[in-house]
Design a protein around this motif. Structure first.
Motif, PDB file in Angstrom:
ATOM      1  N   LYS A 144       9.526   4.769  -5.434  1.00  0.00           N
ATOM      2  CA  LYS A 144       9.400   3.421  -4.893  1.00  0.00           C
ATOM      3  C   LYS A 144       9.543   3.445  -3.376  1.00  0.00           C
TER       4      LYS A 144
ATOM      5  N   ASP B  50      -0.881   1.039 -10.431  1.00  0.00           N
ATOM      6  CA  ASP B  50      -1.491   2.279  -9.912  1.00  0.00           C
ATOM      7  C   ASP B  50      -0.852   3.548 -10.466  1.00  0.00           C
TER       8      ASP B  50
ATOM      9  N   GLY C  89      -3.564   0.677   2.603  1.00  0.00           N
ATOM     10  CA  GLY C  89      -3.060  -0.092   1.484  1.00  0.00           C
ATOM     11  C   GLY C  89      -4.115  -0.333   0.450  1.00  0.00           C
TER      12      GLY C  89
ATOM     13  N   GLU D  12       5.403  -0.695 -11.706  1.00  0.00           N
ATOM     14  CA  GLU D  12       4.477  -0.959 -10.615  1.00  0.00           C
ATOM     15  C   GLU D  12       3.044  -0.612 -11.025  1.00  0.00           C
TER      16      GLU D  12
ATOM     17  N   GLU E 105       0.724   2.962  -1.282  1.00  0.00           N
ATOM     18  CA  GLU E 105       0.462   1.671  -1.919  1.00  0.00           C
ATOM     19  C   GLU E 105      -1.025   1.555  -2.250  1.00  0.00           C
ATOM     20  N   GLY E 106      -1.319   1.165  -3.478  1.00  0.00           N
ATOM     21  CA  GLY E 106      -2.704   1.014  -3.894  1.00  0.00           C
ATOM     22  C   GLY E 106      -3.407   2.309  -4.232  1.00  0.00           C
TER      23      GLY E 106
ATOM     24  N   ASP F  18       5.240   3.377   1.256  1.00  0.00           N
ATOM     25  CA  ASP F  18       4.240   2.405   1.685  1.00  0.00           C
ATOM     26  C   ASP F  18       2.856   3.016   1.838  1.00  0.00           C
TER      27      ASP F  18
END
Length: 290
Positions: free
Chosen positions: A148, A207, A12, A205, A154-155, A151
């Motif tokens: 979307k 990133d 993450g 979102e 993410e980041g 997971d």
């Protein structure tokens, strides 16, 4: 190819983005951390995927995107310059809207824990807020919607390159005065005017970094973006440029270019126009792809 700093072990945000240097443990570390420049972690096991959606055939020689093969060749070189191995470059030619969405959703459902980032390039026709396949028009926001929920990304940076027109307004290049002509024309593709306005032309979102070849409401010359990206990325390593530096260099190259474009409705009268890329960024750090 990889960042020499040690990698975080957690998944993450902590594993994907970190300070470029540490100031030590202090009582005010929270405030200090906010002022420290961050760099995304490019030291995972894999660079990631470089996905290209190419739309050439629109069923009419007048609208077919002839020459897009050259754009793809340039993008392959960009991928190489950014450290993507050949097997990570995935090309999809003349797919339907449904197939494009399925490919993106399938990608989002895959485990990307070992990847640094992802690049998605779309080469097609477009209008102000939509992109085109041979049969349909789809809102640009569908791209973000499909991505979307991934997971394991993410980041991590999501880099999107969109080579498409964004309207029919022309910025005349030969008249440098403040009264230079801005020539408007309807948003027309294949004889059909645009009837709908969609939202979410930029991701909400963090990133993300998105590069369009032109500003909203204006057309785009085919090939310029991919060609200049190839040239800039080939020298980025020696220059020590991060991704935003590279995209800024591309924008600077555009500033010295002009091209001929026909005026609606006959397109027989042609004028010299300028073109300026647009960069949207919700990044939280620098990206070094070398």
């Amino acid at each position: 190819m990889t960042d020499s700093n040690a990698r975080e072990t957690s998944v993450g945000m902590q594993s994907a983005i970190r300070p470029s240097e540490r100031s030590g443990n202090t009582a005010s570390s929270g405030r200090e951390e906010e002022s420290v420049p961050f760099t995304y972690d490019m030291g995972h096991e894999n660079r990631g995927d470089f996905i290209i959606f190419v739309f050439r055939d629109f069923g009419d020689p007048k609208w077919n995107r002839d020459g897009t093969e050259g754009e793809v060749r340039n993008l392959r070189e960009v991928a190489k310059n950014w450290g993507f191995p050949t097997h990570s470059i995935k090309e999809h030619w003349d797919v339907t809207e449904e197939k494009l969405q399925d490919e993106l959703k399938q990608w989002a459902e895959t485990n990307h824990e070992k990847d640094d980032c992802v690049v998605i390039a779309i080469l097609t026709h477009g209008l102000e807020d939509v992109l085109l396949t041979k049969e349909t028009r789809f809102p640009i926001g569908e791209i973000w919607k499909c991505l979307k929920g991934c997971d394991t990304m993410e980041g991590k940076p999501k880099i999107v390159l969109i080579q498409a027109c964004r309207g029919g307004q022309l910025d005349e290049a030969e008249n440098k005065s403040s009264s230079r002509r801005l020539i408007s024309s309807p948003d027309v593709i294949d004889g059909r005017e645009k009837k709908y306005v969609y939202e979410y032309i930029y991701p909400e979102e963090p990133d993300y970094i998105v590069m369009y070849p032109t500003a909203k409401y204006f057309p785009a010359f085919r090939g310029w973006l991919c060609h200049d990206l190839r040239e800039v990325t080939s020298i980025a390593r020696d220059k020590g440029w991060d991704l935003m530096n590279q995209m800024t260099a591309v924008t600077r190259k555009f500033g010295s270019k002009t091209g001929k474009h026909g005026i609606y409705p006959s397109y027989q009268e042609k004028i010299m126009i300028t073109q300026t890329p647009e960069i949207f960024s919700s990044l939280r750090g620098k990206i070094f792809l070398h």
